[in-house]
Scaffold this motif. Structure first.
Motif, PDB file in Angstrom:
ATOM      1  N   ARG A 193      -2.912 -16.415  51.154  1.00  0.00           N
ATOM      2  CA  ARG A 193      -2.995 -15.308  50.201  1.00  0.00           C
ATOM      3  C   ARG A 193      -4.438 -14.862  49.980  1.00  0.00           C
ATOM      4  NH1 ARG A 193      -1.767 -16.753  45.410  1.00  0.00           N
ATOM      5  NH2 ARG A 193      -1.047 -18.907  45.674  1.00  0.00           N
ATOM      6  N   GLN A 194      -5.377 -15.809  50.058  1.00  0.00           N
ATOM      7  CA  GLN A 194      -6.780 -15.431  49.867  1.00  0.00           C
ATOM      8  C   GLN A 194      -7.264 -14.523  51.000  1.00  0.00           C
ATOM      9  OE1 GLN A 194      -7.772 -16.238  46.757  1.00  0.00           O
ATOM     10  NE2 GLN A 194      -5.711 -17.080  46.929  1.00  0.00           N
ATOM     11  N   THR A 195      -6.820 -14.790  52.227  1.00  0.00           N
ATOM     12  CA  THR A 195      -7.247 -13.946  53.347  1.00  0.00           C
ATOM     13  C   THR A 195      -6.674 -12.541  53.230  1.00  0.00           C
ATOM     14  OG1 THR A 195      -5.397 -14.649  54.778  1.00  0.00           O
ATOM     15  CG2 THR A 195      -7.426 -15.947  54.866  1.00  0.00           C
ATOM     16  N   GLU A 196      -5.610 -12.378  52.473  1.00  0.00           N
ATOM     17  CA  GLU A 196      -5.039 -11.050  52.238  1.00  0.00           C
ATOM     18  C   GLU A 196      -5.745 -10.333  51.092  1.00  0.00           C
ATOM     19  OE1 GLU A 196      -1.000 -12.065  51.466  1.00  0.00           O
ATOM     20  OE2 GLU A 196      -0.588 -12.702  53.535  1.00  0.00           O
ATOM     21  N   ILE A 197      -6.408 -11.116  50.239  1.00  0.00           N
ATOM     22  CA  ILE A 197      -7.097 -10.564  49.067  1.00  0.00           C
ATOM     23  C   ILE A 197      -8.536 -10.176  49.394  1.00  0.00           C
ATOM     24  CG2 ILE A 197      -8.018 -11.171  46.787  1.00  0.00           C
ATOM     25  CD1 ILE A 197      -5.527 -12.957  46.437  1.00  0.00           C
ATOM     26  N   ILE A 198      -9.210 -10.996  50.204  1.00  0.00           N
ATOM     27  CA  ILE A 198     -10.630 -10.791  50.497  1.00  0.00           C
ATOM     28  C   ILE A 198     -10.824  -9.478  51.249  1.00  0.00           C
ATOM     29  CG2 ILE A 198     -12.643 -11.696  51.734  1.00  0.00           C
ATOM     30  CD1 ILE A 198     -11.354 -14.518  51.358  1.00  0.00           C
ATOM     31  N   ARG A 199     -11.654  -8.607  50.712  1.00  0.00           N
ATOM     32  CA  ARG A 199     -11.899  -7.310  51.348  1.00  0.00           C
ATOM     33  C   ARG A 199     -13.004  -7.438  52.396  1.00  0.00           C
ATOM     34  NH1 ARG A 199     -11.502  -6.027  45.838  1.00  0.00           N
ATOM     35  NH2 ARG A 199     -13.771  -5.885  45.642  1.00  0.00           N
ATOM     36  N   PRO A 200     -12.931  -6.640  53.474  1.00  0.00           N
ATOM     37  CA  PRO A 200     -13.955  -6.723  54.535  1.00  0.00           C
ATOM     38  C   PRO A 200     -15.377  -6.583  53.999  1.00  0.00           C
ATOM     39  CG  PRO A 200     -12.114  -5.404  55.275  1.00  0.00           C
ATOM     40  CD  PRO A 200     -11.857  -5.692  53.823  1.00  0.00           C
ATOM     41  N   GLY A 201     -15.580  -5.701  53.030  1.00  0.00           N
ATOM     42  CA  GLY A 201     -16.917  -5.514  52.468  1.00  0.00           C
ATOM     43  C   GLY A 201     -17.407  -6.755  51.755  1.00  0.00           C
ATOM     44  N   ILE A 247     -13.064 -17.572  43.364  1.00  0.00           N
ATOM     45  CA  ILE A 247     -14.090 -16.881  44.148  1.00  0.00           C
ATOM     46  C   ILE A 247     -14.913 -17.881  44.967  1.00  0.00           C
ATOM     47  CG2 ILE A 247     -16.240 -15.559  44.007  1.00  0.00           C
ATOM     48  CD1 ILE A 247     -14.953 -14.051  41.635  1.00  0.00           C
ATOM     49  N   ARG A 248     -15.208 -19.039  44.380  1.00  0.00           N
ATOM     50  CA  ARG A 248     -16.004 -20.019  45.116  1.00  0.00           C
ATOM     51  C   ARG A 248     -15.222 -20.586  46.302  1.00  0.00           C
ATOM     52  NH1 ARG A 248     -20.801 -19.077  45.171  1.00  0.00           N
ATOM     53  NH2 ARG A 248     -21.705 -21.172  45.152  1.00  0.00           N
ATOM     54  N   LEU A 249     -13.919 -20.754  46.161  1.00  0.00           N
ATOM     55  CA  LEU A 249     -13.109 -21.194  47.296  1.00  0.00           C
ATOM     56  C   LEU A 249     -13.096 -20.117  48.382  1.00  0.00           C
ATOM     57  CD1 LEU A 249     -10.052 -22.839  45.462  1.00  0.00           C
ATOM     58  CD2 LEU A 249     -11.919 -24.020  46.643  1.00  0.00           C
ATOM     59  N   GLN A 250     -12.953 -18.862  47.980  1.00  0.00           N
ATOM     60  CA  GLN A 250     -12.974 -17.761  48.957  1.00  0.00           C
ATOM     61  C   GLN A 250     -14.317 -17.699  49.667  1.00  0.00           C
ATOM     62  OE1 GLN A 250     -12.143 -14.241  46.683  1.00  0.00           O
ATOM     63  NE2 GLN A 250     -10.025 -14.813  46.232  1.00  0.00           N
ATOM     64  N   GLN A 251     -15.395 -17.735  48.892  1.00  0.00           N
ATOM     65  CA  GLN A 251     -16.734 -17.639  49.480  1.00  0.00           C
ATOM     66  C   GLN A 251     -17.021 -18.829  50.381  1.00  0.00           C
ATOM     67  OE1 GLN A 251     -18.940 -17.272  45.778  1.00  0.00           O
ATOM     68  NE2 GLN A 251     -19.270 -15.084  46.118  1.00  0.00           N
TER      69      GLN A 251
END
Length: 281
Positions: A193-201, A247-251
């Motif tokens: 789900r995080q890969t679907e949320i994270i925007r290319p920018g 956010i820290r997990l995504q980053q």
């Protein structure tokens, strides 16, 4: 063994398990999330090489290998790696100076750079490169846990006793385990789900930063959010921390992919980090 002895033995086993858990940044599932997000953003050639290196040491996939550096912490053979899981920074810290901030035994910032260089060196034995890969996967995750840049005086929050929803814990363990367990129910589903949320920018911006900047971000979160004068923590603390945890997990995942893509891109090929689009790797 009588019943009383068995109970006493069980208590010591549970205490031992809890002591180990307290040392695990993000808990196992947090590290798995970061590894799985990173896998999504690896270029195809890099993903293939990562898979072969992990096969060399019997690890099933990148997500699981991200927990390896914690799994071997009780192994005396790796005692030297213990200081590399964190860096202690003062409350007023502003910029990184290796000679001042990183002890001779090492710290997490130098460790990421050191092991990324070993991983990139194809003249090294594959077993050494595989271990370097697993250290990098873990340490990038650790650096995104804010209290891994905490104070020396309280061992990054380990000596700050608190209660979280009535459960005795410490501030470091709270960020390692309890907060993540309330955010992540199923690590594979969550990572997807995080890969679907994270925007290319966002991804390109996060990948353009340095390890020193990752430390600065964690330091700011540690002192603006994680550290608290409160002892009884619950819903209010969780709600104000939840976004930062996510956010820290995504980053961590996005940046781990950038480190691996850079270290393993083949000479003569243009595998720039931002060329791997979500869903295409």
């Amino acid at each position: 063994m009588n019943k009383s002895q068995a109970i006493i033995r069980l208590i010591f086993v549970l205490i031992g398990c809890f002591s180990v858990l307290k040392a695990y940044a993000w808990g196992d599932d947090g590290h798995r999330v970061i590894g799985e997000i990173a896998w999504h953003y690896l270029s195809p050639d890099v993903a293939k090489e990562v898979g072969l290196l992990l096969e060399e040491v019997g690890e099933p996939h990148l997500a699981e290998s991200a927990t390896w550096a914690d799994r071997i912490r009780s192994n005396a053979q790796y005692d030297w790696a213990a200081p590399m899981h964190y860096i202690n920074l003062s409350r007023g810290w502003r910029s990184y100076e290796a000679a001042r901030d990183c002890p001779p035994a090492g710290c997490i910032l130098n460790a990421i750079q050191q092991f990324a260089a070993v991983l990139a060196d194809r003249s090294r034995p594959e077993s050494a490169r595989a271990e370097a890969l697993m250290f990098v996967a873990h340490f990038v995750g650790d650096l995104h846990q804010p209290l891994h840049t905490g104070l020396y005086s309280d061992r990054g929050g380990n000596d700050v006793q608190v209660q979280f929803f009535g459960e005795e814990t410490n501030l470091h363990a709270l960020w390692d385990i309890q907060l993540v367990s309330r955010v992540v129910a199923d690590w594979q589903d969550y990572a997807q789900r995080q890969t679907e949320i994270i925007r290319p920018g966002e991804r390109q911006l996060w990948q353009s930063t340095t390890v020193e900047e990752w430390a600065r971000e964690s330091h700011q979160i540690a002192h603006n959010l994680a550290y608290t004068n409160e002892i009884q923590l619950g819903e209010k603390y969780f709600l104000r921390s939840q976004d930062s945890v996510e956010i820290r997990l995504q980053q961590g995942g996005v940046r781990l992919a950038a480190v691996l893509n850079k270290a393993l891109r083949k000479r003569g090929l243009n595998l720039a980090d931002n060329e791997c689009k979500p869903g295409s790797c």
